[in-house]
Design a protein around this motif. Structure first.
Motif, PDB file in Angstrom:
ATOM      1  N   VAL A  32      92.034  31.563  23.300  1.00 43.81           N
ATOM      2  CA  VAL A  32      92.591  32.539  22.360  1.00 43.81           C
ATOM      3  C   VAL A  32      93.453  31.742  21.381  1.00 43.81           C
ATOM      4  N   GLY A  34      96.817  30.351  19.633  1.00 43.33           N
ATOM      5  CA  GLY A  34      98.142  30.031  20.156  1.00 43.33           C
ATOM      6  C   GLY A  34      99.195  30.034  19.049  1.00 43.33           C
ATOM      7  N   ASN A  58     109.776  34.746  30.500  1.00 46.76           N
ATOM      8  CA  ASN A  58     108.351  34.426  30.659  1.00 46.76           C
ATOM      9  C   ASN A  58     108.085  33.052  30.028  1.00 46.76           C
ATOM     10  N   THR A  94      94.956  25.556  32.814  1.00 50.69           N
ATOM     11  CA  THR A  94      96.374  25.215  32.697  1.00 50.69           C
ATOM     12  C   THR A  94      96.865  24.869  34.096  1.00 50.69           C
ATOM     13  N   VAL A  96     100.222  23.960  36.547  1.00 51.46           N
ATOM     14  CA  VAL A  96     101.680  24.004  36.691  1.00 51.46           C
ATOM     15  C   VAL A  96     102.130  22.821  37.547  1.00 51.46           C
ATOM     16  N   THR A 113     109.451  24.044  36.872  1.00 54.08           N
ATOM     17  CA  THR A 113     108.048  23.685  36.704  1.00 54.08           C
ATOM     18  C   THR A 113     107.660  23.853  35.242  1.00 54.08           C
ATOM     19  N   ARG A 117      98.445  22.278  29.387  1.00 52.16           N
ATOM     20  CA  ARG A 117      97.019  22.516  29.062  1.00 52.16           C
ATOM     21  C   ARG A 117      96.569  21.672  27.881  1.00 52.16           C
ATOM     22  N   SER A 138      99.934  32.811  23.749  1.00 54.85           N
ATOM     23  CA  SER A 138      98.927  33.474  22.925  1.00 54.85           C
ATOM     24  C   SER A 138      99.621  34.088  21.708  1.00 54.85           C
ATOM     25  N   SER A 176      93.381  30.944  29.420  1.00 51.33           N
ATOM     26  CA  SER A 176      93.030  29.936  30.419  1.00 51.33           C
ATOM     27  C   SER A 176      93.394  30.362  31.842  1.00 51.33           C
ATOM     28  N   VAL A 178      95.349  29.708  35.116  1.00 52.17           N
ATOM     29  CA  VAL A 178      96.601  29.011  35.430  1.00 52.17           C
ATOM     30  C   VAL A 178      96.600  28.656  36.914  1.00 52.17           C
ATOM     31  N   SER A 218     104.463  33.661  39.186  1.00 50.05           N
ATOM     32  CA  SER A 218     103.704  33.942  37.970  1.00 50.05           C
ATOM     33  C   SER A 218     104.454  34.955  37.114  1.00 50.05           C
ATOM     34  N   PRO A 219     105.504  34.475  36.432  1.00 48.31           N
ATOM     35  CA  PRO A 219     106.405  35.383  35.733  1.00 48.31           C
ATOM     36  C   PRO A 219     105.686  36.324  34.777  1.00 48.31           C
ATOM     37  N   GLY A 220     104.652  35.797  34.095  1.00 48.30           N
ATOM     38  CA  GLY A 220     103.966  36.600  33.102  1.00 48.30           C
ATOM     39  C   GLY A 220     103.241  37.794  33.708  1.00 48.30           C
ATOM     40  N   MET A 221     102.894  37.695  34.968  1.00 46.53           N
ATOM     41  CA  MET A 221     102.071  38.721  35.580  1.00 46.53           C
ATOM     42  C   MET A 221     102.827  40.021  35.814  1.00 46.53           C
TER      43      MET A 221
HETATM   44  O1  TXA Z   1      94.524  30.082  27.026  1.00 49.01           O
HETATM   45  C1  TXA Z   1      95.755  30.034  27.079  1.00 49.01           C
HETATM   46  O2  TXA Z   1      96.369  29.719  28.105  1.00 49.01           O
HETATM   47  C2  TXA Z   1      96.534  30.368  25.797  1.00 49.01           C
HETATM   48  C3  TXA Z   1      96.279  29.278  24.770  1.00 49.01           C
HETATM   49  C4  TXA Z   1      97.057  29.504  23.500  1.00 49.01           C
HETATM   50  O3  TXA Z   1      96.555  28.019  25.332  1.00 49.01           O
HETATM   51  N1  TXA Z   1      97.926  30.516  26.089  1.00 49.01           N
HETATM   52  C5  TXA Z   1      98.432  31.562  26.789  1.00 49.01           C
HETATM   53  O4  TXA Z   1      99.823  31.544  26.907  1.00 49.01           O
HETATM   54  O5  TXA Z   1      97.745  32.438  27.259  1.00 49.01           O
HETATM   55  P1  TXA Z   1     100.654  32.801  27.414  1.00 49.01           P
HETATM   56  O6  TXA Z   1     102.081  32.432  27.243  1.00 49.01           O
HETATM   57  O7  TXA Z   1     100.206  34.014  26.723  1.00 49.01           O
HETATM   58  O8  TXA Z   1     100.332  32.873  28.946  1.00 49.01           O
HETATM   59  C6  TXA Z   1     100.819  31.840  29.799  1.00 49.01           C
HETATM   60  C7  TXA Z   1     100.912  32.335  31.219  1.00 49.01           C
HETATM   61  C8  TXA Z   1     101.960  33.399  31.390  1.00 49.01           C
HETATM   62  O9  TXA Z   1     101.475  34.369  32.315  1.00 49.01           O
HETATM   63  C9  TXA Z   1     103.133  32.637  31.975  1.00 49.01           C
HETATM   64  O10 TXA Z   1     103.959  33.431  32.782  1.00 49.01           O
HETATM   65  C10 TXA Z   1     102.440  31.566  32.782  1.00 49.01           C
HETATM   66  O11 TXA Z   1     101.291  31.219  32.019  1.00 49.01           O
HETATM   67  N2  TXA Z   1     103.285  30.360  32.915  1.00 49.01           N
HETATM   68  C11 TXA Z   1     103.759  29.555  31.949  1.00 49.01           C
HETATM   69  N3  TXA Z   1     104.536  28.581  32.452  1.00 49.01           N
HETATM   70  C12 TXA Z   1     104.543  28.759  33.787  1.00 49.01           C
HETATM   71  C13 TXA Z   1     105.171  28.099  34.883  1.00 49.01           C
HETATM   72  N4  TXA Z   1     105.944  27.023  34.698  1.00 49.01           N
HETATM   73  N5  TXA Z   1     104.945  28.574  36.118  1.00 49.01           N
HETATM   74  C14 TXA Z   1     104.148  29.640  36.318  1.00 49.01           C
HETATM   75  N6  TXA Z   1     103.534  30.334  35.346  1.00 49.01           N
HETATM   76  C15 TXA Z   1     103.734  29.903  34.087  1.00 49.01           C
END
Ligand code: TXA
Ligand code: MG
Length: 327
Positions: A32, A34, A58, A94, A96, A113, A117, A138, A176, A178, A218-221
């Protein structure tokens, strides 16, 4: 602020100088689009959260252009990372890892952490090589569907970012995979095009799934991601979708069906946005279809894929988009 959309090749020099000056740049990747900023510049990274309306707890992925760069942003890197990198980087994976001191707190949401990617897109990698390290989520408004074209980004972030590099449609179409390598045994925190089955031979074990919660890994989840602005449902079958469509239409609502062509016979003349033929077609086009659908429809009904692997990864996103609702 005026938002410019420039062809990725022509805009690259401008993009590099904007990043160096602490500004944001939107760039294409194979998954997607970025929204990037210099990961070492906390003030620049703060602008990402503001532009998206993203909660600060997040964390962001840090993007690299060469495997060696990982040593600057992570530490205690396990050997298996390099094994995975050889097979899956660049690509939709991606990983971690324990974070290096150099990465500011705002990138990792204060955690120890960092997510790493390497995108499989030549423009993205050149931008990263010239402005490493690039923190980027994203490029959608927080909680909206991720963007798979420059136009999608413009719709969400117009006036909030100075430059969008246009690299055409993203090939993969969802974010991606993770994979967390910091918690003893490997865990998939977010499923994607790189599946557990593909990773297992390199990991030596089948990775666990992030749904086995117990940690806040998985904070984003915890946020509702990927939702379109119209009411949306997953269809238990093409027949149930057709029946629901007819009820909605009878009530004067404007429904639309997001289905692959193999269901065309059952769905007949009802309005449909095609998700192609294969699972990969579905993955590639579903976000774009959701964005098209929400513009002039009240009700969106999306096909349900059964099966493991990529089908399950796509359904992870569809179920979030529909908030778990089925018809
Ligand atoms: O495909 C992708 O991954 C895209 C492109 C632009 O690279 N990026 C993307 O980023 O989807 P974002 O921020 O929308 O989603 C990243 C996810 C989030 O759920 C976040 O919580 C998780 O990765 N994340 C990021 N850093 C983390 C960490 N240190 N530990 C655990 N989860 C992490
Ligand atoms: Mg996102």
């Amino acid at each position: 602020m005026i938002t410019r959309i420039i062809n990725a090749k022509e805009g690259l020099d401008d993009a590099v100088s904007l990043i160096k000056n602490g500004e944001l740049v939107v760039f294409p990747t194979e998954t997607v689009y970025g929204l990037g900023a210099n990961a070492y510049d906390a003030a620049a990274v703060k602008k990402i959260f503001e532009a998206k309306g993203r909660p600060q707890d997040n964390p962001l992925i840090v993007h690299i252009s060469r495997v060696e760069e990982v040593r600057e942003i992570a530490r205690d890197i396990p050997e298996v990372f390099y094994t995975l990198a050889e097979r899956f980087m660049p690509g939709a994976l991606t990983v971690v890892l324990p974070r290096s001191e150099r990465i500011p707190d705002i990138v990792t949401a204060g955690g120890d952490t960092v997510a790493v990617r390497m995108p499989d897109n030549a423009f993205a990698r050149e931008l990263i090589a010239r402005s490493f390290p690039l923190a980027a989520p994203s490029a959608n408004r927080s909680k909206h569907v991720s963007p798979t074209s420059a136009k999608h980004v413009y719709d969400d972030l117009k006036g909030k970012v100075p430059l969008i590099l246009d690299g055409g449609e993203c090939g993969v179409g969802i974010e991606s995979t993770v994979l967390d390598l910091t918690s003893g045994s490997p865990v998939i925190l977010r499923p994607g095009a790189v599946t557990a089955e593909m990773l297992a031979p390199y990991l030596g074990v089948a990775p666990g799934s992030g749904k086995v919660i117990g940690t806040a890994k998985s904070p984003g989840m915890k946020y509702e991601h990927y939702a379109p602005t119209a009411e949306a449902y997953a269809a238990l079958s093409a027949e149930s979708a057709a029946a629901f469509y007819d009820r909605c239409a009878a009530e004067g609502r404007r429904p639309v069906l997001l289905f692959r062509d193999i269901h065309a016979d059952v769905l007949g003349e009802r309005e449909r946005i095609s998700l192609g033929v294969s699972v990969e077609d579905f993955m590639h086009s579903v976000y774009s279809a959701l964005r098209t659908a929400e513009k002039d429809h009240d009700v969106i009904v999306v096909e349900t894929l059964t099966g493991e692997g990529r089908a399950a990864s796509v359904m992870n996103r569809v179920m979030k988009a529909v908030g778990g609702k089925t018809v």
